[in-house]
Scaffold this motif. Structure first.
Motif, PDB file in Angstrom:
ATOM      1  N   LEU A  59      -2.551  -8.601 -13.539  1.00 55.84           N
ATOM      2  CA  LEU A  59      -2.982  -8.621 -12.153  1.00 55.84           C
ATOM      3  C   LEU A  59      -2.171  -7.643 -11.314  1.00 55.84           C
ATOM      4  O   LEU A  59      -0.934  -7.667 -11.326  1.00 55.84           O
ATOM      5  CB  LEU A  59      -2.838 -10.023 -11.581  1.00 55.84           C
ATOM      6  N   VAL A  60      -2.888  -6.815 -10.584  1.00 54.05           N
ATOM      7  CA  VAL A  60      -2.276  -5.898  -9.619  1.00 54.05           C
ATOM      8  C   VAL A  60      -2.771  -6.290  -8.227  1.00 54.05           C
ATOM      9  O   VAL A  60      -3.981  -6.335  -8.000  1.00 54.05           O
ATOM     10  CB  VAL A  60      -2.650  -4.438  -9.922  1.00 54.05           C
ATOM     11  N   THR A  61      -1.842  -6.567  -7.342  1.00 52.16           N
ATOM     12  CA  THR A  61      -2.183  -6.928  -5.981  1.00 52.16           C
ATOM     13  C   THR A  61      -1.504  -5.945  -5.036  1.00 52.16           C
ATOM     14  O   THR A  61      -0.286  -5.787  -5.083  1.00 52.16           O
ATOM     15  CB  THR A  61      -1.730  -8.351  -5.645  1.00 52.16           C
ATOM     16  N   VAL A  62      -2.315  -5.298  -4.210  1.00 54.26           N
ATOM     17  CA  VAL A  62      -1.794  -4.309  -3.267  1.00 54.26           C
ATOM     18  C   VAL A  62      -2.008  -4.846  -1.858  1.00 54.26           C
ATOM     19  O   VAL A  62      -3.146  -5.073  -1.442  1.00 54.26           O
ATOM     20  CB  VAL A  62      -2.489  -2.951  -3.438  1.00 54.26           C
ATOM     21  N   SER A  63      -0.933  -5.054  -1.151  1.00 53.80           N
ATOM     22  CA  SER A  63      -1.028  -5.575   0.212  1.00 53.80           C
ATOM     23  C   SER A  63      -1.037  -4.413   1.202  1.00 53.80           C
ATOM     24  O   SER A  63      -0.326  -3.425   1.033  1.00 53.80           O
ATOM     25  CB  SER A  63       0.147  -6.504   0.499  1.00 53.80           C
ATOM     26  N   SER A  64      -1.855  -4.570   2.212  1.00 52.60           N
ATOM     27  CA  SER A  64      -1.986  -3.489   3.207  1.00 52.60           C
ATOM     28  C   SER A  64      -0.997  -3.671   4.346  1.00 52.60           C
ATOM     29  O   SER A  64      -0.343  -4.697   4.463  1.00 52.60           O
ATOM     30  CB  SER A  64      -3.412  -3.440   3.743  1.00 52.60           C
TER      31      SER A  64
ATOM     32  N   SER B  95       0.838  -1.193   0.000  1.00 48.40           N
ATOM     33  CA  SER B  95       0.000   0.000   0.000  1.00 48.40           C
ATOM     34  C   SER B  95       0.879   1.251   0.000  1.00 48.40           C
ATOM     35  O   SER B  95       1.879   1.313   0.705  1.00 48.40           O
ATOM     36  CB  SER B  95      -0.896  -0.017   1.240  1.00 48.40           C
ATOM     37  N   GLY B  96       0.499   2.207  -0.843  1.00 51.81           N
ATOM     38  CA  GLY B  96       1.258   3.443  -0.966  1.00 51.81           C
ATOM     39  C   GLY B  96       2.265   3.453  -2.090  1.00 51.81           C
ATOM     40  O   GLY B  96       2.798   4.520  -2.448  1.00 51.81           O
ATOM     41  N   ALA B  97       2.528   2.292  -2.655  1.00 51.54           N
ATOM     42  CA  ALA B  97       3.518   2.185  -3.726  1.00 51.54           C
ATOM     43  C   ALA B  97       2.919   2.618  -5.065  1.00 51.54           C
ATOM     44  O   ALA B  97       1.728   2.955  -5.163  1.00 51.54           O
ATOM     45  CB  ALA B  97       4.029   0.751  -3.811  1.00 51.54           C
ATOM     46  N   SER B  98       3.766   2.583  -6.079  1.00 47.07           N
ATOM     47  CA  SER B  98       3.356   2.954  -7.440  1.00 47.07           C
ATOM     48  C   SER B  98       3.650   1.810  -8.408  1.00 47.07           C
ATOM     49  O   SER B  98       4.561   1.007  -8.185  1.00 47.07           O
ATOM     50  CB  SER B  98       4.106   4.205  -7.909  1.00 47.07           C
ATOM     51  N   LEU B  99       2.874   1.758  -9.466  1.00 43.87           N
ATOM     52  CA  LEU B  99       3.097   0.827 -10.565  1.00 43.87           C
ATOM     53  C   LEU B  99       2.718   1.530 -11.853  1.00 43.87           C
ATOM     54  O   LEU B  99       1.841   2.407 -11.848  1.00 43.87           O
ATOM     55  CB  LEU B  99       2.217  -0.411 -10.432  1.00 43.87           C
ATOM     56  N   ARG B 100       3.359   1.130 -12.944  1.00 42.81           N
ATOM     57  CA  ARG B 100       2.947   1.634 -14.241  1.00 42.81           C
ATOM     58  C   ARG B 100       2.586   0.455 -15.139  1.00 42.81           C
ATOM     59  O   ARG B 100       3.410  -0.437 -15.388  1.00 42.81           O
ATOM     60  CB  ARG B 100       4.040   2.455 -14.919  1.00 42.81           C
ATOM     61  N   LEU B 101       1.354   0.467 -15.588  1.00 43.33           N
ATOM     62  CA  LEU B 101       0.900  -0.545 -16.532  1.00 43.33           C
ATOM     63  C   LEU B 101       1.108  -0.041 -17.954  1.00 43.33           C
ATOM     64  O   LEU B 101       0.998   1.154 -18.218  1.00 43.33           O
ATOM     65  CB  LEU B 101      -0.578  -0.858 -16.309  1.00 43.33           C
ATOM     66  N   SER B 102       1.391  -0.968 -18.835  1.00 44.66           N
ATOM     67  CA  SER B 102       1.527  -0.655 -20.256  1.00 44.66           C
ATOM     68  C   SER B 102       0.592  -1.540 -21.059  1.00 44.66           C
ATOM     69  O   SER B 102       0.297  -2.667 -20.662  1.00 44.66           O
ATOM     70  CB  SER B 102       2.966  -0.896 -20.726  1.00 44.66           C
TER      71      SER B 102
END
Length: 123
Positions: free
Chosen positions: A118-123, A13-20
């Protein structure tokens, strides 16, 4: 048109990702593009859209101010920069090409869909 989405992964949580999302056609620049997502047990929902030249964008209220959609027509690619990720952003993200030059928040406007990432965001 074939669409290939990539860039998903597991982040905190709080991180960033860039999808293409890479398109297989030179006519890519004629089409509005969109990102949608589907969380487990939920219906697919609109995330963001961009018109043919990148001059107009629109976002779902839940991601506005955190996500940025952009495109590079020279590379036949659309991007989704996702910042300040939350656990509720966990989903499979799909890119799609609209039948129109404008973007749209309505899935019915889209004729081609990528396979999802798939994007998984852990808290």
């Amino acid at each position: 048109v074939q669409l290939q989405a990539s860039g998903g992964g597991l982040v905190q949580s709080g991180a960033s990702l860039r999808l293409s999302c890479a398109a297989s056609t030179r006519r890519f620049s004629n089409n509005g593009m969109g990102w949608f997502r589907q969380a487990p047990g939920k219906e697919r929902e609109f995330v963001a859209t961009i018109n043919w030249n990148g001059g107009s964008t629109n976002y779902a209220p839940s991601v506005k101010g955190r996500f940025i959609i952009s495109r590079d027509n020279a590379k036949n690619t659309v991007y989704l920069q996702m910042n300040s990720l939350k656990s509720e952003d966990t989903a499979v993200y799909y890119c799609a090409a609209s039948r129109y030059a404008s973007g749209s928040s309505q899935s019915i406007a889209y004729t081609k869909w990528g396979q999802g990432t798939l994007v998984t965001v852990s808290s």
